[in-house]
Design an enzyme around this catalytic site. Structure first.
Site, mmCIF file in Angstrom:
data_model
loop_
_atom_site.group_PDB
_atom_site.id
_atom_site.type_symbol
_atom_site.label_atom_id
_atom_site.label_comp_id
_atom_site.label_asym_id
_atom_site.label_seq_id
_atom_site.Cartn_x
_atom_site.Cartn_y
_atom_site.Cartn_z
ATOM 1 N N GLY A 68 14.547 14.554 -1.786
ATOM 2 C CA GLY A 68 15.048 15.011 -0.504
ATOM 3 C C GLY A 68 16.115 16.071 -0.612
ATOM 4 C CE LYS B 12 21.046 4.904 3.585
ATOM 5 N NZ LYS B 12 21.979 5.930 3.043
ATOM 6 C CE LYS C 38 -9.606 19.490 34.759
ATOM 7 N NZ LYS C 38 -10.024 18.472 35.732
ATOM 8 C CB SER D 45 -11.724 20.032 27.322
ATOM 9 O OG SER D 45 -10.485 19.913 27.965
#
Length: 628
Positions: A99, A152, A469, A537
């Site tokens: 990292g 953590k 739409k 679609s």
């Protein structure tokens, strides 16, 4: 006796890369996972504890992986350590990717062939620049399965508010990428909370543990149904005792291989039929599949070279070419320079490559296109480039074969960048004295956007017929014009009656309809236009194809949400009624399926919000993500 390899009884291999900012706990999480599942070698845990006692150091589960002395002394993971982990369902290869900023290039190396990724974020430190960069890199590498661990949690009192805060921040950042995490999991790597066992400290969390999440991910089975691909790694010739075999060796990337299959090799296009499958130390078999390192012989002996790709005759071939459009990220200490040569590695191919043209540059930490017109890419920047290979090779694009479309770039023996192939560039004229796209008078995309004061965007509205739409798109187009923005709407009214008047409404015709619309929207986007595409679609695969054609950057999937009952009630033309009576065939929602988006960029619920409110949501999104 010959037999088919029974893949149903075999455990699937799964390559999972663990990424994240330095000290956010990747190695600790992996160490705890191995311990809690009982996968550590006998005595290993006691050995590490005793070593820590003798050196007066606090015990860390990360030490189970960080085997190198210098890694333990520095407290960071330097190379992409690999460990093997087995459950009853899968064989895991866990890749612990560094990292630290200096070692991000090793993370790229580890992720370049991964099936999935786990990205770890420290609950105390929160989202850091490397957390963002890693997310962008995983996105560019085409890794679709990603889990985010908020580690953590014990240090923040296991508070749900902190978990929600980090989750919301990271989701907001990822809006500008193609990365769509499957889940966010609150954990404590040190105490084992939600790693293998559920946490008693976070009863507010009702999702899966890390182990349960890994078990739901798909590995090599994802590519079983794809066309056969096997990059050639080497060719072995035997001569002892009259053995004349030439064994072609490699690892199956996708599909299956059977004795008797007619094969063709690219780029040479040589053909022969499969004679035998050779697996060292195993019974003779007549089929292998994804992930198996194997060798085979042919009925006709061919002279083949490392890097060629074997496919079945009649299946979709790879591309063959020298000029490719790529999206890459640069990690080298020296800038990536236009006109300079590097080493290009993809699959089993290694070849020199020249950076022909840098098309655009983006900052990986904030996903913003940089306003610069330079011939170099700096460290941690992302660029779209035209690359020219020293000779023709066979390759696939990342949209078709995500893992096979990934590559890395090497400079001075170090991995300095990586990315994906976007497309094969045809009709490239090698007689031009100047690089591609720099002919005198050619208007660039950046110039168009600069003149218009906006960037090219495609808003793809999907939803059932009657969801709203086109109504939203019409009003949005009006509001954008009022703001002085250039936009255009594509829907059934102006496409079905013209460009696509030859198409019907079968799934095949709908698929072709979406392809043509996508190509048109791509051109509009490249002109700097805000394009409003309003089409049902119905299938996820159609919308994914549209995104691949148009490009991820600037593509926004908008789900206009309304139930079947609501759309039926709004049906003033009586189309739903006619479809239910059988008078209209292939009507979405009645006799043809609609697949809701898995993770759309924006959801407009027209049952809860009116048109004005929906348009305001879109305008707010455009202002937030595109400064429009």
């Amino acid at each position: 006796m010959d037999k088919i390899m029974d893949t149903s009884s075999l455990q699937q291999d799964m390559r999972v890369v663990f990424a994240g900012h330095v000290d956010h706990g990747k190695s600790t999480v992996i160490g705890r996972l191995l311990m809690d599942y009982g996968s550590l070698p006998e005595g290993k845990l006691e050995q590490i504890r005793e070593k820590c006692r003798k050196t007066a150091r606090p015990f860390e589960y990360a030490f189970l992986l960080d085997a190198l002395k210098e890694e333990q002394s520095q407290g960071i993971t330097i190379d992409s350590a690999r460990c093997f982990f087995k459950t009853k369902n899968k064989n895991y290869i866990l890749i612990d990717a560094p990292g630290h900023t200096e070692f991000i290039k090793n993370m790229v190396s580890g992720a370049s062939r991964a099936d999935a990724a786990v990205l770890v974020i420290d609950a105390v430190e929160g989202v850091r620049d490397n957390s963002k960069r890693h997310g962008v890199y995983l996105s560019l590498l085409g890794i679709e399965q990603v889990c985010i661990l908020i580690n953590k949690m014990d240090l923040v009192g296991y508070k749900k508010e902190r978990f929600d805060e980090i989750t919301e921040e990271y989701i907001e950042f990822l809006q500008g990428t193609s990365l769509k995490p499957q889940s966010f999991i609150p954990i404590s790597g040190f105490y084992g909370d939600n790693i293998v066992n559920y946490s008693e400290h976070m009863e507010w969390y009702d999702g899966k543990t890390l182990l349960e999440t890994l078990e739901t991910l798909k590995g090599e089975e994802k590519t079983l149904e794809k066309p056969f691909r096997m990059p050639i790694q080497d060719i072995y010739k035997f001569t002892k005792d009259g053995d004349q075999r030439r064994i072609i060796a490699g690892t199956v990337d996708s599909g299956t291989l059977n004795i008797g299959d007619q094969l063709i090799f690219y780029p040479s296009e040589k053909k022969s039929r499969l004679k035998s499958i050779e697996c060292f130390g195993k019974e003779k078999i007549n089929q292998v599949t994804v992930g198996y390192a194997t060798g085979f012989t042919l009925e006709e002996q061919l002279f083949l070279q490392r890097g060629e790709i074997a496919i079945k005759l009649g299946e979709q071939p790879p591309f063959v070419g020298r000029h490719i459009k790529t999206r890459l990220f640069w990690l080298g200490k020296q800038s990536l320079m236009e006109g300079k040569k590097y080493l290009f590695k993809i699959g089993t191919t290694k070849i020199d490559v020249k950076v022909e043209k840098i098309l655009s540059i983006m900052d990986a930490s904030n996903i913003e296109i940089l306003a610069k017109n330079e011939n170099k890419v700096e460290r941690h920047e992302i660029a779209e480039c035209i690359l020219t290979l020293d000779k023709e090779i066979a390759f696939d694009t990342a949209d078709l074969f995500p893992s096979a479309g990934r590559f890395v770039i090497v400079e001075n023996y170090n991995i300095s960048g990586g990315g994906i192939i976007l497309e094969n560039i045809k009709n490239y004229s090698e007689t031009l004295e100047m690089p591609l796209f720099t002919q005198s008078g050619k208007v660039s995309y950046e110039e168009r956007c600069g003149q218009l004061g906006q960037q090219g965007i495609v808003l793809w509205f999907t939803g059932l017929s009657g969801a709203g739409k086109s109504t939203i798109a019409i009003e949005l187009e009006r509001q954008l014009m009022n703001q002085g923005k250039l936009s255009f709407r594509l829907d059934g009214d102006n496409i079905r009656d013209g460009l696509n008047s030859d198409l019907g409404f079968s799934l095949i015709d709908r698929d072709e309809n979406i392809r043509r619309v996508s190509e048109t929207a791509k051109l509009f986007k490249e002109s700097g236009m805000i394009t409003l595409v309003s089409f049902i679609s119905p299938l996820r695969s159609m919308r994914e194809k549209a995104k691949n054609i148009i490009g991820e950057l600037g593509f926004v999937e908008v789900y206009v949400k309304a139930s079947f009952e609501t759309c039926l009630a709004r049906d003033t033309k009586g189309l739903y009624s006619k479809a239910m009576e059988g008078k209209i065939k292939n009507f979405t929602g009645v006799s043809s399926p609609y697949e809701e988006p898995d993770c759309p960029d924006l959801i407009l619920d027209t049952e809860k919000n009116d048109i004005r409110e929906c348009v305001e949501q879109v305008l707010f999104y455009l202002e937030k993500h595109f400064k429009i």
